[in-house]
Write a protein that holds these residues in place. Structure first.
Motif, PDB file in Angstrom:
ATOM      1  N   VAL A 180       0.833  -1.207   0.000  1.00 27.28           N
ATOM      2  CA  VAL A 180       0.000   0.000   0.000  1.00 27.28           C
ATOM      3  C   VAL A 180       0.869   1.260   0.000  1.00 27.28           C
ATOM      4  N   VAL A 181       1.896   1.294   0.850  1.00 28.59           N
ATOM      5  CA  VAL A 181       2.773   2.467   0.926  1.00 28.59           C
ATOM      6  C   VAL A 181       3.496   2.688  -0.404  1.00 28.59           C
ATOM      7  N   VAL A 182       4.031   1.625  -0.997  1.00 27.39           N
ATOM      8  CA  VAL A 182       4.711   1.758  -2.295  1.00 27.39           C
ATOM      9  C   VAL A 182       3.726   2.245  -3.347  1.00 27.39           C
ATOM     10  N   GLY A 183       2.508   1.729  -3.324  1.00 28.24           N
ATOM     11  CA  GLY A 183       1.483   2.178  -4.269  1.00 28.24           C
ATOM     12  C   GLY A 183       1.178   3.663  -4.120  1.00 28.24           C
ATOM     13  N   ILE A 184       1.058   4.119  -2.886  1.00 30.94           N
ATOM     14  CA  ILE A 184       0.793   5.543  -2.633  1.00 30.94           C
ATOM     15  C   ILE A 184       1.948   6.407  -3.132  1.00 30.94           C
ATOM     16  N   VAL A 185       3.175   5.976  -2.864  1.00 33.70           N
ATOM     17  CA  VAL A 185       4.344   6.744  -3.312  1.00 33.70           C
ATOM     18  C   VAL A 185       4.390   6.799  -4.834  1.00 33.70           C
ATOM     19  N   LEU A 186       4.189   5.657  -5.494  1.00 30.97           N
ATOM     20  CA  LEU A 186       4.214   5.647  -6.955  1.00 30.97           C
ATOM     21  C   LEU A 186       3.091   6.493  -7.549  1.00 30.97           C
ATOM     22  N   ALA A 187       1.909   6.413  -6.962  1.00 35.13           N
ATOM     23  CA  ALA A 187       0.788   7.219  -7.449  1.00 35.13           C
ATOM     24  C   ALA A 187       1.074   8.706  -7.255  1.00 35.13           C
ATOM     25  N   THR A 188       1.672   9.050  -6.126  1.00 33.83           N
ATOM     26  CA  THR A 188       2.019  10.454  -5.869  1.00 33.83           C
ATOM     27  C   THR A 188       3.048  10.949  -6.870  1.00 33.83           C
ATOM     28  N   LEU A 189       4.065  10.148  -7.147  1.00 28.78           N
ATOM     29  CA  LEU A 189       5.067  10.541  -8.148  1.00 28.78           C
ATOM     30  C   LEU A 189       4.425  10.692  -9.519  1.00 28.78           C
ATOM     31  N   ARG A 190       3.510   9.809  -9.834  1.00 26.75           N
ATOM     32  CA  ARG A 190       2.809   9.887 -11.133  1.00 26.75           C
ATOM     33  C   ARG A 190       1.980  11.169 -11.205  1.00 26.75           C
ATOM     34  N   LEU A 191       1.293  11.495 -10.105  1.00 27.49           N
ATOM     35  CA  LEU A 191       0.489  12.722 -10.076  1.00 27.49           C
ATOM     36  C   LEU A 191       1.360  13.968 -10.193  1.00 27.49           C
TER      37      LEU A 191
END
Length: 174
Positions: free
Chosen positions: A151-162
């Motif tokens: 979940v944390v890695v997903g949030i970080v990747l989504a934030t970088l994508r945004l």
């Protein structure tokens, strides 16, 4: 006694990690295309090939691999809570290496910060060496930990994508 040996092995790993990181950084600086790519905000697989021609970058990468093996060896000797804090000293070593290689004198606040870091790690190591114990981790706890990690890695990747890669170095570090 085994914890003390683990701390020494982990310290060696931190030293290798700092030297490897410094050599990789130097190799990137020497490789013009890779450096330009990083400045432009991205890094692709095609830009890896100039780095593979840099002896410094390759040697630094090999040193990082050896450092990981040394750290894993330290983990075989003592619990994570004893070995892991020694890794922080790698930052201290890297700071000293950078200052020496770039002929800079560290500022008073930097030296104070480094000394506070070393003191904090030292105190933590003394306490964990005295009181640390290995404990079994149940399958349920392992699954929960892995789930939280995903979940944390997903949030970080989504934030970088945004942020469209505008997060800069801090974004990649996080």
């Amino acid at each position: 006694m085994q914890n003390a040996l683990a701390i020494l092995v982990a310290l060696l790993g931190s030293l290798l990690m700092a030297i490897g990181t410094q050599m990789q950084s130097s190799g990137v600086r020497d490789s013009g295309r890779a450096t330009a790519a990083v400045r432009s905000g991205g890094f692709t697989l095609a830009q890896l090939f100039p780095l593979l021609r840099s002896k410094r970058w390759v040697f630094g990468t090999l040193l990082l691999g050896v450092a990981i093996l040394v750290q894993l060896s330290a983990l075989g000797l003592a619990p994570l809570m004893v070995v892991q804090p020694v890794g922080v000293l790698g930052l201290v070593i890297t700071t000293g290496l950078n200052a020496r290689l770039h002929h800079m004198t560290p500022s008073r606040s930097l030296v104070t910060g480094v000394l506070m870091c070393v003191a904090g790690v030292g105190i933590f190591l003394v306490l964990t060496t005295l009181y640390a114990e290995d404990q079994e981790v149940s399958d349920v706890r392992l699954l929960i930990t892995c789930g939280v990690f995903v979940v944390v890695v997903g949030i970080v990747l989504a934030t970088l994508r945004l942020l469209n890669r505008r997060g800069g170095a801090l974004g990649y570090i996080v």
